[in-house]
Design a protein around this motif. Structure first.
Motif, PDB file in Angstrom:
ATOM      1  N   ASP A   1      18.489  16.974 -22.309  1.00 17.63           N
ATOM      2  CA  ASP A   1      18.272  15.616 -21.809  1.00 17.63           C
ATOM      3  C   ASP A   1      19.633  14.967 -21.636  1.00 17.63           C
ATOM      4  OD1 ASP A   1      17.675  12.980 -21.310  1.00 17.63           O
ATOM      5  OD2 ASP A   1      16.355  12.710 -23.037  1.00 17.63           O
ATOM      6  N   LEU A   2      19.995  14.642 -20.419  1.00 21.73           N
ATOM      7  CA  LEU A   2      21.311  14.073 -20.136  1.00 21.73           C
ATOM      8  C   LEU A   2      21.382  12.575 -20.411  1.00 21.73           C
ATOM      9  CD1 LEU A   2      22.141  16.045 -16.865  1.00 21.73           C
ATOM     10  CD2 LEU A   2      22.925  16.497 -19.200  1.00 21.73           C
ATOM     11  N   GLN A   3      20.262  11.976 -20.797  1.00 21.58           N
ATOM     12  CA  GLN A   3      20.231  10.570 -21.229  1.00 21.58           C
ATOM     13  C   GLN A   3      20.761   9.603 -20.169  1.00 21.58           C
ATOM     14  OE1 GLN A   3      21.050  11.787 -25.918  1.00 21.58           O
ATOM     15  NE2 GLN A   3      22.366  10.292 -24.923  1.00 21.58           N
ATOM     16  N   GLY A   4      20.580   9.996 -18.899  1.00 21.60           N
ATOM     17  CA  GLY A   4      21.076   9.117 -17.839  1.00 21.60           C
ATOM     18  C   GLY A   4      20.385   7.778 -17.817  1.00 21.60           C
ATOM     19  N   TYR A   5      19.110   7.756 -18.213  1.00 21.14           N
ATOM     20  CA  TYR A   5      18.340   6.508 -18.209  1.00 21.14           C
ATOM     21  C   TYR A   5      17.513   6.419 -19.482  1.00 21.14           C
ATOM     22  CZ  TYR A   5      19.610   6.243 -13.302  1.00 21.14           C
ATOM     23  OH  TYR A   5      20.309   6.175 -12.131  1.00 21.14           O
ATOM     24  N   THR A   6      18.148   6.629 -20.614  1.00 24.39           N
ATOM     25  CA  THR A   6      17.458   6.522 -21.891  1.00 24.39           C
ATOM     26  C   THR A   6      17.756   5.165 -22.493  1.00 24.39           C
ATOM     27  OG1 THR A   6      17.627   8.904 -22.239  1.00 24.39           O
ATOM     28  CG2 THR A   6      17.150   7.534 -24.174  1.00 24.39           C
ATOM     29  N   ASP A   7      16.715   4.403 -22.744  1.00 27.22           N
ATOM     30  CA  ASP A   7      16.884   3.045 -23.247  1.00 27.22           C
ATOM     31  C   ASP A   7      17.624   3.070 -24.585  1.00 27.22           C
ATOM     32  OD1 ASP A   7      16.595   0.288 -23.217  1.00 27.22           O
ATOM     33  OD2 ASP A   7      14.681   0.343 -24.285  1.00 27.22           O
ATOM     34  N   GLY A   8      18.762   2.376 -24.661  1.00 29.79           N
ATOM     35  CA  GLY A   8      19.505   2.245 -25.906  1.00 29.79           C
ATOM     36  C   GLY A   8      20.509   3.340 -26.168  1.00 29.79           C
ATOM     37  N   LEU A   9      20.595   4.364 -25.306  1.00 30.06           N
ATOM     38  CA  LEU A   9      21.541   5.454 -25.510  1.00 30.06           C
ATOM     39  C   LEU A   9      22.435   5.607 -24.290  1.00 30.06           C
ATOM     40  CD1 LEU A   9      19.275   8.232 -27.082  1.00 30.06           C
ATOM     41  CD2 LEU A   9      20.934   6.787 -28.265  1.00 30.06           C
ATOM     42  N   PRO A  10      23.723   5.916 -24.502  1.00 30.76           N
ATOM     43  CA  PRO A  10      24.613   6.112 -23.349  1.00 30.76           C
ATOM     44  C   PRO A  10      24.354   7.475 -22.717  1.00 30.76           C
ATOM     45  CG  PRO A  10      25.792   6.543 -25.388  1.00 30.76           C
ATOM     46  CD  PRO A  10      24.430   6.045 -25.788  1.00 30.76           C
ATOM     47  N   PRO A  11      24.651   7.627 -21.421  1.00 27.29           N
ATOM     48  CA  PRO A  11      24.512   8.939 -20.788  1.00 27.29           C
ATOM     49  C   PRO A  11      25.445   9.958 -21.446  1.00 27.29           C
ATOM     50  CG  PRO A  11      24.792   7.195 -19.149  1.00 27.29           C
ATOM     51  CD  PRO A  11      25.085   6.588 -20.477  1.00 27.29           C
ATOM     52  N   LEU A  12      25.004  11.213 -21.530  1.00 25.76           N
ATOM     53  CA  LEU A  12      25.856  12.270 -22.068  1.00 25.76           C
ATOM     54  C   LEU A  12      27.020  12.527 -21.116  1.00 25.76           C
ATOM     55  CD1 LEU A  12      23.605  15.154 -23.458  1.00 25.76           C
ATOM     56  CD2 LEU A  12      24.863  13.419 -24.737  1.00 25.76           C
ATOM     57  N   ALA A  13      28.235  12.581 -21.664  1.00 29.59           N
ATOM     58  CA  ALA A  13      29.382  12.977 -20.861  1.00 29.59           C
ATOM     59  C   ALA A  13      29.271  14.465 -20.554  1.00 29.59           C
ATOM     60  CB  ALA A  13      30.668  12.686 -21.619  1.00 29.59           C
ATOM     61  N   PRO A  14      29.790  14.918 -19.421  1.00 26.86           N
ATOM     62  CA  PRO A  14      29.685  16.345 -19.077  1.00 26.86           C
ATOM     63  C   PRO A  14      30.233  17.266 -20.165  1.00 26.86           C
ATOM     64  CG  PRO A  14      30.421  15.086 -17.182  1.00 26.86           C
ATOM     65  CD  PRO A  14      30.408  14.130 -18.338  1.00 26.86           C
TER      66      PRO A  14
ATOM     67  N   GLY B   1       2.551   1.813 -28.528  1.00 33.19           N
ATOM     68  CA  GLY B   1       3.212   1.883 -29.822  1.00 33.19           C
ATOM     69  C   GLY B   1       4.407   2.812 -29.833  1.00 33.19           C
ATOM     70  N   GLU B   2       4.433   3.793 -28.929  1.00 32.19           N
ATOM     71  CA  GLU B   2       5.558   4.729 -28.837  1.00 32.19           C
ATOM     72  C   GLU B   2       6.199   4.734 -27.453  1.00 32.19           C
ATOM     73  OE1 GLU B   2       4.398   8.598 -30.071  1.00 32.19           O
ATOM     74  OE2 GLU B   2       3.760   7.954 -32.072  1.00 32.19           O
ATOM     75  N   ARG B   3       5.387   4.470 -26.444  1.00 29.46           N
ATOM     76  CA  ARG B   3       5.897   4.446 -25.071  1.00 29.46           C
ATOM     77  C   ARG B   3       5.566   3.101 -24.445  1.00 29.46           C
ATOM     78  NH1 ARG B   3       2.472   9.449 -22.998  1.00 29.46           N
ATOM     79  NH2 ARG B   3       0.957   8.168 -24.114  1.00 29.46           N
ATOM     80  N   THR B   4       6.498   2.579 -23.658  1.00 26.22           N
ATOM     81  CA  THR B   4       6.231   1.353 -22.912  1.00 26.22           C
ATOM     82  C   THR B   4       6.803   1.505 -21.507  1.00 26.22           C
ATOM     83  OG1 THR B   4       8.283   0.155 -23.404  1.00 26.22           O
ATOM     84  CG2 THR B   4       6.513   0.010 -25.039  1.00 26.22           C
ATOM     85  N   VAL B   5       6.114   0.940 -20.556  1.00 31.68           N
ATOM     86  CA  VAL B   5       6.636   0.919 -19.185  1.00 31.68           C
ATOM     87  C   VAL B   5       7.877   0.046 -19.127  1.00 31.68           C
ATOM     88  CG1 VAL B   5       6.110   0.238 -16.819  1.00 31.68           C
ATOM     89  CG2 VAL B   5       4.377   1.394 -18.194  1.00 31.68           C
ATOM     90  N   THR B   6       7.882  -1.037 -19.896  1.00 27.19           N
ATOM     91  CA  THR B   6       9.032  -1.946 -19.900  1.00 27.19           C
ATOM     92  C   THR B   6      10.303  -1.221 -20.321  1.00 27.19           C
ATOM     93  OG1 THR B   6       7.621  -3.844 -20.374  1.00 27.19           O
ATOM     94  CG2 THR B   6       9.953  -4.069 -20.887  1.00 27.19           C
ATOM     95  N   ALA B   7      10.223  -0.379 -21.342  1.00 27.33           N
ATOM     96  CA  ALA B   7      11.408   0.347 -21.802  1.00 27.33           C
ATOM     97  C   ALA B   7      11.947   1.261 -20.709  1.00 27.33           C
ATOM     98  CB  ALA B   7      11.072   1.155 -23.052  1.00 27.33           C
ATOM     99  N   ALA B   8      11.055   1.902 -19.975  1.00 25.78           N
ATOM    100  CA  ALA B   8      11.491   2.779 -18.886  1.00 25.78           C
ATOM    101  C   ALA B   8      12.227   1.982 -17.816  1.00 25.78           C
ATOM    102  CB  ALA B   8      10.288   3.495 -18.285  1.00 25.78           C
ATOM    103  N   TYR B   9      11.711   0.806 -17.501  1.00 25.11           N
ATOM    104  CA  TYR B   9      12.369  -0.029 -16.495  1.00 25.11           C
ATOM    105  C   TYR B   9      13.691  -0.585 -17.012  1.00 25.11           C
ATOM    106  CZ  TYR B   9       7.974  -0.061 -13.870  1.00 25.11           C
ATOM    107  OH  TYR B   9       6.873   0.297 -13.163  1.00 25.11           O
ATOM    108  N   ARG B  10      13.709  -0.927 -18.300  1.00 20.72           N
ATOM    109  CA  ARG B  10      14.900  -1.556 -18.870  1.00 20.72           C
ATOM    110  C   ARG B  10      16.118  -0.644 -18.746  1.00 20.72           C
ATOM    111  NH1 ARG B  10      12.674  -3.591 -23.501  1.00 20.72           N
ATOM    112  NH2 ARG B  10      12.975  -1.594 -24.551  1.00 20.72           N
ATOM    113  N   ALA B  11      15.912   0.655 -18.939  1.00 18.77           N
ATOM    114  CA  ALA B  11      17.027   1.596 -18.842  1.00 18.77           C
ATOM    115  C   ALA B  11      17.640   1.576 -17.440  1.00 18.77           C
ATOM    116  CB  ALA B  11      16.550   3.003 -19.198  1.00 18.77           C
ATOM    117  N   SER B  12      16.796   1.536 -16.400  1.00 19.91           N
ATOM    118  CA  SER B  12      17.316   1.454 -15.026  1.00 19.91           C
ATOM    119  C   SER B  12      17.980   0.106 -14.785  1.00 19.91           C
ATOM    120  CB  SER B  12      16.186   1.654 -14.022  1.00 19.91           C
ATOM    121  OG  SER B  12      15.699   2.966 -14.053  1.00 19.91           O
ATOM    122  N   TYR B  13      17.364  -0.941 -15.289  1.00 20.51           N
ATOM    123  CA  TYR B  13      17.872  -2.298 -15.056  1.00 20.51           C
ATOM    124  C   TYR B  13      19.274  -2.466 -15.633  1.00 20.51           C
ATOM    125  CZ  TYR B  13      18.097  -7.412 -15.370  1.00 20.51           C
ATOM    126  OH  TYR B  13      18.477  -8.728 -15.270  1.00 20.51           O
ATOM    127  N   HIS B  14      19.502  -1.918 -16.830  1.00 17.47           N
ATOM    128  CA  HIS B  14      20.809  -2.097 -17.472  1.00 17.47           C
ATOM    129  C   HIS B  14      21.898  -1.242 -16.841  1.00 17.47           C
ATOM    130  CE1 HIS B  14      19.488  -4.955 -20.348  1.00 17.47           C
ATOM    131  NE2 HIS B  14      18.662  -4.131 -20.973  1.00 17.47           N
TER     132      HIS B  14
END
Length: 711
Positions: free
Chosen positions: A112-125, A288-301
């Protein structure tokens, strides 16, 4: 590495992969470097996909075609799409099928390259390469420090192996490029971004699920507790409803399903009712574990300041589909700048292209953008953007109306904040197409204008929509907008405006066969105009009232009203109004058996309309001449005028006048060709029914009266 041996010396270096110089004291006679292969990665390195997988057969087939062993030179598949659309799930299904088929005996690597993971920075190559090398079995002290050396070690480890590499959740091309394998390996990548800098990649776009598969996915994932067929039908109905509210977004569907999994159909109905309120919809889509808002928030930030502001302001647009001109008005930016920002948002899958010059936010993203606007943007900035949008629609609707109905009387006004640019609407057909496309937004903006500090824009916009509504005969929609505008004008005490709106309401009502209601509005309009000292308005109210008498069969009283209005219009020099009255008088004269007088009036009206460039009015006069000539017994002239009207109705886009021309041609054809009469009447009936015209019943009766083998 070998060299000519120095007698008596020999050196072997082994036990790993080395990068850079190897230094050893003493003389070197020969040097041999060997690399011990890392262990084969385990086959079970890929997570299990969901057991419920619906609606992605075509995309799955494309992915498998891309990575199959004999699939060709390009064996990298990139799945791109918006947050929550199911990219990772598709990747897992493709990977498991490929592994089960034995395509990759070397196993699979997944990260998982964490490109759009809420609260985590993307993994550097470099970090990503380090993790993959570790999974490939390289000890920590053998993993190079520099990213280029890590990439070389990675390629060396995969050389002569057949491994499937899964690169999930990539943020940009720079993350992916060093991780792409070669040789007998293949890769599957997911990203919310198009990653345009990656070459030799097969891109597979993933969109929202259509309503049918979306409902099936939700129902299968929710597994309702339905013991009877009736209960199952209820659960299925509400599952379809919830799927529509989720707009086919798989993440939203799965979260909603988790909320009601194993529940009775009543719980399905309850969730559907809660989600009817779009303000609560994103809140409800949380298990409780997944939210649509969290998925959008990662793109928004991930957005820059300008992109973020535009995204938020798009949430203030009244509909999910927005044209580039409206976006420029919202953002107060030149077209070139807003086009660039819109393309940025599209590349990130926060909006989608929706025809030339148009973009769409699906409903949940639209709600999210509006929420962010209210929470993160100053209230005065949001209000200023809303005002610019209202002014854009008012200004553009006024321009379009002048192309649709040139020369008609309009309420005078000027727009305080004219837009930077508007669509090219000087052509009548372009103006009609713009009205049709934007009508949901125009009516929503009209309602929004009613609550602002400048409510006059509400009734001015209602007036600007008059020509379009009359042209397409959308009476109910017209009445809805007029009712809102009339309430605002009445509260403001604007007598003249009220009179204009009452007259418009009467026109719509009389076309709906509600003559008594129309007469009430015409009387109210006449009194208001008289109080305001507006002679033109009084004449218009009297002229409109003539049609109440006309439809009631009192043609003498209709002519009297027409004449009163005609005298005023002639005195005021209102040429278009004079011609319209003459056309109305002609129809009354036809009913009174005075076809010669009617033809004279209609000929005068037709000449005036043509001189003024009023194509729709001229088409109406041509149909009137066809009807008058038919009553006079001149069938050849009647047919000629109706054919001219038919041709011109298509040119000016009037479905009603086309139906009217075909209605007349059908009547003229009965004695000579009942089959041709049936053809014309069928076409007329289709148009009349679509327009909800009372004429439909009359034409249907005529068709029924034809011989059975013809009708």
């Amino acid at each position: 590495m070998t060299s000519e041996p120095v007698p008596g010396t020999h050196n072997n270096i082994g036990g790993g992969i080395f990068h850079g110089a190897v230094i050893q004291a003493g003389s070197v006679g020969s040097l041999t470097v060997t690399a011990e292969p890392a262990p084969v990665p385990p086959l079970g390195a890929v997570a299990a996909p969901s057991s419920v997988f619906i609606g992605r057969d075509a995309e799955l087939a494309d992915l498998l075609e891309t990575i199959r062993p004999d699939g060709g030179a390009v064996r990298v598949g990139l799945v791109n799409g918006p947050a929550g659309v199911g990219k990772s799930e598709l990747l897992l299904h493709a990977a498991h099928i490929a592994l089960e088929r034995g395509w990759f005996p070397g196993g699979a690597l997944s990260i998982d390259l964490q490109g759009y993971t809420d609260g985590l920075p993307p993994l550097a190559p470099g970090e990503a390469l380090g993790r993959l090398l570790h999974r490939l079995g390289l000890p920590a002290d053998a993993i190079p420090g520099h990213v280029e050396d890590r990439a070389a070690a990675y390629r060396a480890c995969l050389e002569d192996r057949s491994v499937l590499v899964l690169l999930d959740n990539a943020g940009d091309s720079s993350q992916v490029r060093p991780l792409l394998p070669s040789g007998g390996c293949a890769a599957l990548v997911t990203s919310r971004h198009l990653l345009p800098a990656l070459d030799d990649v097969r891109r597979i776009p993933l969109g929202l699920l259509p309503p049918g598969p979306a409902g099936d996915l939700l129902l299968a994932a929710a597994s309702p507790d339905a013991r009877t067929e009736a209960e199952m039908r209820t659960a299925r109905f509400h599952a379809r409803r919830i799927a529509e509210q989720c707009e086919g977004l798989p993440l939203a569907l799965r979260v909603a399903a988790a909320r009601i999994r194993g529940e009775t159909p009543e719980r399905f109905a309850e969730l559907a009712e809660w989600m009817d309120d779009e303000r609560k919809r994103l809140v409800e889509l949380d298990d409780g574990e997944r939210t649509v808002t969290a998925a959008y928030r990662a793109s928004y930030h991930r957005l820059g300041d300008d992109q973020r502001l535009l995204f938020c302001l798009l949430g203030m647009h009244p509909g999910p589909r927005v044209g580039v001109h409206a976006a420029a008005a919202l953002a107060d930016l030149p077209m070139r700048d807003v086009r660039r920002l819109l393309q940025d948002l599209r590349n990130l899958h926060l909006i989608a292209g929706d025809g030339p010059g148009h973009y769409r936010l699906h409903d949940l993203l639209h709600v999210y953008a509006r929420t962010r606007a209210h929470e993160e943007i100053a209230e005065d900035v949001v209000q200023a953007a809303t005002d610019r949008l209202i002014d854009y629609y008012l200004y553009t609707a006024d321009r379009a109306d002048r192309a649709v109905a040139p020369g008609r009387y309009r309420l005078p006004h000027s727009v305080a904040r004219p837009p930077h640019m508007t669509p090219d609407l000087d052509d009548r057909q372009a103006a009609l197409a713009w009205f049709t496309e934007e009508m949901p937004h125009l009516t929503a903006v009209l309602r929004a204008a009613a609550t602002t500090a400048e409510p006059a824009r509400c009734w001015l916009l209602a007036d600007a929509l008059r020509g379009y509504f009359f042209h397409v005969k959308a009476w109910d929609s017209w009445l809805d907008t007029l009712d809102v505008a009339l309430g605002v004008a009445t509260a403001a005490g604007e007598q003249k405006v009220q009179g204009v709106l009452h007259n418009s309401m009467g026109i719509a009502l009389i076309e709906l066969d509600r003559s008594s209601d129309a007469a009430r509005h015409y009387r109210e309009a006449e009194e208001l105009f008289r109080s305001a000292g507006d002679a033109h308005g009084v004449a218009t109210s009297v002229e409109n009232h003539a049609w109440v008498h006309q439809y009631a069969g009192d043609h003498v009283e209709a002519l009297a009203c027409h004449q009163r209005a005609l005298d005023v219009y002639e005195e005021l020099g209102a040429r278009r109004n004079v011609a319209i009255v003459l056309r109305g008088m002609a129809l009354a004269e036809i009913e009174l058996g005075r076809s010669g007088t009617a033809i004279s009036y209609l000929t005068q009206a037709l000449d005036a309309f043509r001189e003024l460039g009023l194509d729709l009015d001229a088409t109406m006069a041509l149909n009137g001449l066809g009807e008058a000539c038919a009553r006079a017994g001149d069938t050849d002239e009647a047919r000629r005028f109706h054919l001219l009207a038919l041709r011109q109705s298509r040119a000016c886009g009037s479905v009603f006048e086309e139906a009217r021309a075909r209605d007349g041609l059908g009547t003229l054809s009965v004695p000579v060709s009942p089959g041709r009469a049936a053809h014309h009447w069928r076409r007329a009936l289709l148009h009349y029914e679509a327009l909800r015209s009372p004429a439909a019943e009359r034409v249907r009766g005529r068709l029924d009266a034809l011989p059975h083998h013809v009708s």
